[in-house]
Design an enzyme around this catalytic site. Structure first.
Site, PDB file in Angstrom:
ATOM      1  N   TRP A  93     -12.536  -4.268  -2.835  1.00  0.00           N
ATOM      2  CA  TRP A  93     -11.399  -4.002  -2.043  1.00  0.00           C
ATOM      3  C   TRP A  93     -11.840  -4.854  -0.645  1.00  0.00           C
ATOM      4  O   TRP A  93     -13.026  -5.071  -0.377  1.00  0.00           O
ATOM      5  CB  TRP A  93     -11.768  -2.327  -1.545  1.00  0.00           C
TER       6      TRP A  93
ATOM      7  N   GLU B  40      -8.790  -3.022  -5.787  1.00  0.00           N
ATOM      8  CA  GLU B  40      -8.289  -1.397  -5.014  1.00  0.00           C
ATOM      9  C   GLU B  40      -6.947  -1.910  -4.052  1.00  0.00           C
ATOM     10  O   GLU B  40      -7.414  -2.537  -2.962  1.00  0.00           O
ATOM     11  CB  GLU B  40      -9.523  -0.683  -4.342  1.00  0.00           C
TER      12      GLU B  40
ATOM     13  N   LYS C 296      -4.498  -1.019  -0.789  1.00  0.00           N
ATOM     14  CA  LYS C 296      -4.165  -0.027   0.564  1.00  0.00           C
ATOM     15  C   LYS C 296      -2.804   0.017   1.176  1.00  0.00           C
ATOM     16  O   LYS C 296      -2.153  -1.173   0.898  1.00  0.00           O
ATOM     17  CB  LYS C 296      -5.378  -0.374   1.462  1.00  0.00           C
TER      18      LYS C 296
ATOM     19  N   ASP D 119      -6.900   5.120  -4.741  1.00  0.00           N
ATOM     20  CA  ASP D 119      -7.629   5.859  -3.633  1.00  0.00           C
ATOM     21  C   ASP D 119      -6.602   6.602  -3.040  1.00  0.00           C
ATOM     22  O   ASP D 119      -5.523   6.311  -2.649  1.00  0.00           O
ATOM     23  CB  ASP D 119      -8.182   4.778  -2.542  1.00  0.00           C
TER      24      ASP D 119
ATOM     25  N   HIS E 297      -4.785   5.926   0.206  1.00  0.00           N
ATOM     26  CA  HIS E 297      -4.193   4.725   0.661  1.00  0.00           C
ATOM     27  C   HIS E 297      -2.721   4.514   0.357  1.00  0.00           C
ATOM     28  O   HIS E 297      -1.882   3.447  -0.213  1.00  0.00           O
ATOM     29  CB  HIS E 297      -5.044   3.615  -0.401  1.00  0.00           C
TER      30      HIS E 297
ATOM     31  N   HIS F 206     -10.619   6.550  -6.693  1.00  0.00           N
ATOM     32  CA  HIS F 206     -11.384   6.861  -5.321  1.00  0.00           C
ATOM     33  C   HIS F 206     -10.740   8.314  -4.893  1.00  0.00           C
ATOM     34  O   HIS F 206      -9.555   8.413  -3.990  1.00  0.00           O
ATOM     35  CB  HIS F 206     -11.295   5.945  -4.156  1.00  0.00           C
TER      36      HIS F 206
ATOM     37  N   ASP G 152      -5.524   7.659   6.429  1.00  0.00           N
ATOM     38  CA  ASP G 152      -6.639   7.441   5.333  1.00  0.00           C
ATOM     39  C   ASP G 152      -8.027   7.855   6.001  1.00  0.00           C
ATOM     40  O   ASP G 152      -8.801   7.030   6.567  1.00  0.00           O
ATOM     41  CB  ASP G 152      -6.843   6.004   5.074  1.00  0.00           C
TER      42      ASP G 152
ATOM     43  N   ASP H 175     -10.570   9.971   5.104  1.00  0.00           N
ATOM     44  CA  ASP H 175     -11.736  10.237   3.996  1.00  0.00           C
ATOM     45  C   ASP H 175     -12.745  11.411   4.569  1.00  0.00           C
ATOM     46  O   ASP H 175     -13.518  11.585   4.665  1.00  0.00           O
ATOM     47  CB  ASP H 175     -12.797   8.921   4.441  1.00  0.00           C
TER      48      ASP H 175
ATOM     49  N   ASP I  36     -14.790   8.939  -2.582  1.00  0.00           N
ATOM     50  CA  ASP I  36     -14.538   7.765  -1.569  1.00  0.00           C
ATOM     51  C   ASP I  36     -14.418   8.688  -0.265  1.00  0.00           C
ATOM     52  O   ASP I  36     -12.959   8.969   0.175  1.00  0.00           O
ATOM     53  CB  ASP I  36     -13.590   6.817  -1.606  1.00  0.00           C
TER      54      ASP I  36
HETATM   55  C1  RNT Z   1     -11.363   1.388   2.383  1.00  0.00           C
HETATM   56  C2  RNT Z   1     -11.541   1.653   0.778  1.00  0.00           C
HETATM   57  C3  RNT Z   1     -12.792   1.290   0.190  1.00  0.00           C
HETATM   58  C4  RNT Z   1     -13.940   1.925   1.040  1.00  0.00           C
HETATM   59  C5  RNT Z   1     -15.468   1.681   0.325  1.00  0.00           C
HETATM   60  C6  RNT Z   1     -16.694   1.779   1.456  1.00  0.00           C
HETATM   61  O1  RNT Z   1     -10.229   1.905   2.751  1.00  0.00           O
HETATM   62  O2  RNT Z   1     -11.218   3.012   0.459  1.00  0.00           O
HETATM   63  O3  RNT Z   1     -12.866   2.016  -1.269  1.00  0.00           O
HETATM   64  O4  RNT Z   1     -13.931   3.094   1.344  1.00  0.00           O
HETATM   65  O5  RNT Z   1     -15.531   0.559  -0.296  1.00  0.00           O
HETATM   66 ZN    ZN Z   2     -11.494   3.650  -1.688  1.00  0.00          ZN
END
Ligand code: RNT
Ligand code: ZN
Length: 412
Positions: free
Chosen positions: A179, A220, A222, A253, A256, A280, A288, A290, A320
């Protein structure tokens, strides 16, 4: 309710709880190391965040060293039924040496591999393309400056090599997930050149073939990030095309995409064009963000798709999220258990009945079954799963989480 009564209740719907428990045992979740220390890592310069990634909160107990992080992980794994994996980032090296990102080697991660061997768990890996002076512009693999691109390509190459060695040492393929934060705060004039540079850098990074029994490449995408609101070079379309053409895993993810989009709906679509998928699992709130994952509809629907579309065999489930306002170990434990609980619920659905109703356009039965099944005693089956694994539940779990958190609260 006792497990035996629950078992009988599910049997009435044609569902075999024993088969579900056996299956769940074989599903490892890749727990992300970065929940334990707020995505800081163990480099000399650690503390520099970037790439739009920033944990908020200052709850006591952040792991400051690899030993502390491993102790926290040992505790977390002991509260989670089954055998899982650890997802490491390159900035979590464990060594006296101070290699720059383009100098990292397997030996800098050897203590992690020894520990994983002792624990009997597999490792996954990620090159770290953020929190570094050469990523300050939020441009790495797509940077217009060739020198900067080359630096990051070298980092990525070394990460793949380290991942392959980890996979070989642990006899379990290590997923190396790429990523990059690359993007533009304001509207770019030449997206095409940026994307062509990202593609060329990825090609250079991935040029050296690796044994899939040792490591698997993943990419990955986004939608946007803080500081790159106008354009993310590695968008969903970019990476979906790339993964299909190059045969890598695609990492989806949950944070994302646009908030009204749903990963559960994407799985079957991308699975028709890809061999394997990496997830993720996260919980975006408005963006985003988390957050720690809950046992909510998003997670349940995703688990249901994995089971219904028979994708479990070719999906790697990674987590994640990072929350520093609560006990970090509790966050790991609660989030990982929620992922397992969602999978268990999916494995306990009367899928044949539901699929046949749908095939017959009997959407009334599909709805009635879906809703009636919500009252089934999933909790009793989960209790049985954790009891067999010797893991506490309910108030006993809360007590343990609290006890461990008190033991680390003095760290500063
Ligand atoms: C960032 C991505 C990525 C990170 C990690 C720490 O937006 O989601 O996966 O969260 O690599
Ligand atoms: Zn991620």
């Amino acid at each position: 309710m006792s497990y035996d009564s629950a078992k009988a209740a599910f049997a009435d719907w044609g569902v075999d709880t024993e088969a579900a428990l056996e299956r769940l045992k074989t599903l490892p979740i890749s727990m992300h190391c970065w929940q334990g220390d707020d995505v800081v890592g163990f480099e000399e310069t650690s503390g520099a965040s970037g790439g739009g990634i920033q944990a908020t909160g200052n709850h006591p107990g952040r792991a400051r060293t690899p030993d502390e992080l491993r102790a926290d992980l040992d505790f977390a794994y002991s509260m989670i039924p089954g055998k899982h994996r650890l997802n490491l980032h390159a900035m979590y090296l464990d060594t006296e040496a101070t290699p720059d990102r383009d100098e990292i080697e397997f030996q800098h991660f050897a203590p992690w591999v020894d520990w994983a061997k002792d624990q009997g768990i597999g490792l996954d890996f990620n090159p770290t393309f953020f929190a570094h002076p050469k990523a300050d512009d939020n441009l790495t693999l797509s940077h217009p400056d060739r020198g900067i691109r080359d630096f990051w390509v070298e980092h990525g190459r070394r990460s793949r090599d380290i991942a392959a060695k980890m996979g070989a040492a642990l006899d379990s393929p290590c997923v190396n997930n790429i990523w990059v934060p690359d993007g533009y705060k304001d509207t770019p004039i030449d997206r095409m050149s940026a994307r062509a540079r990202l593609e060329a850098s990825l090609d250079a990074m991935l040029a050296n073939p690796q044994d899939k029994a040792q490591m698997l490449d993943a990419v990955e995408s986004k939608l946007f990030g803080i500081g790159v609101e106008a354009c993310t070079v590695g968008s969903h379309e970019f990476y979906m095309g790339y993964a299909i053409r190059k045969g890598t895993l695609l990492c989806l993810d949950m944070g994302h995409f646009h908030p009204t989009e749903n990963i559960a709906d994407k799985l079957s679509s991308v699975a028709l064009s890809l061999d394997e998928i990496l997830l993720h699992v996260s919980r975006p709130m408005r963006w985003d963000s988390d957050h720690v994952i809950l046992l909510n509809d998003d997670i349940l629907q995703m688990a249901q798709e994995l089971v219904s579309a028979e994708l479990l065999g070719r999906t790697r489930i990674g987590l994640d999220f990072f929350d520093a306002t609560i006990s970090r170990t509790a966050a790991w434990v609660i989030g990982t258990r929620n992922m397992q609980k969602a999978l268990l619920r999916a494995l306990l659905l009367p899928l044949e009945q539901l699929k046949s109703a749908e095939d017959n356009l009997d959407f009334t039965t599909r709805l009635a079954v879906t809703e009636e099944i919500k009252d089934m005693p999933f909790g009793a089956v989960w209790e049985e799963f954790s009891a067999r694994a010797g893991v506490p539940n309910g108030q006993a779990l809360i007590k343990e989480l609290d006890r461990y958190q008190s033991s680390v609260a003095g760290r500063n």
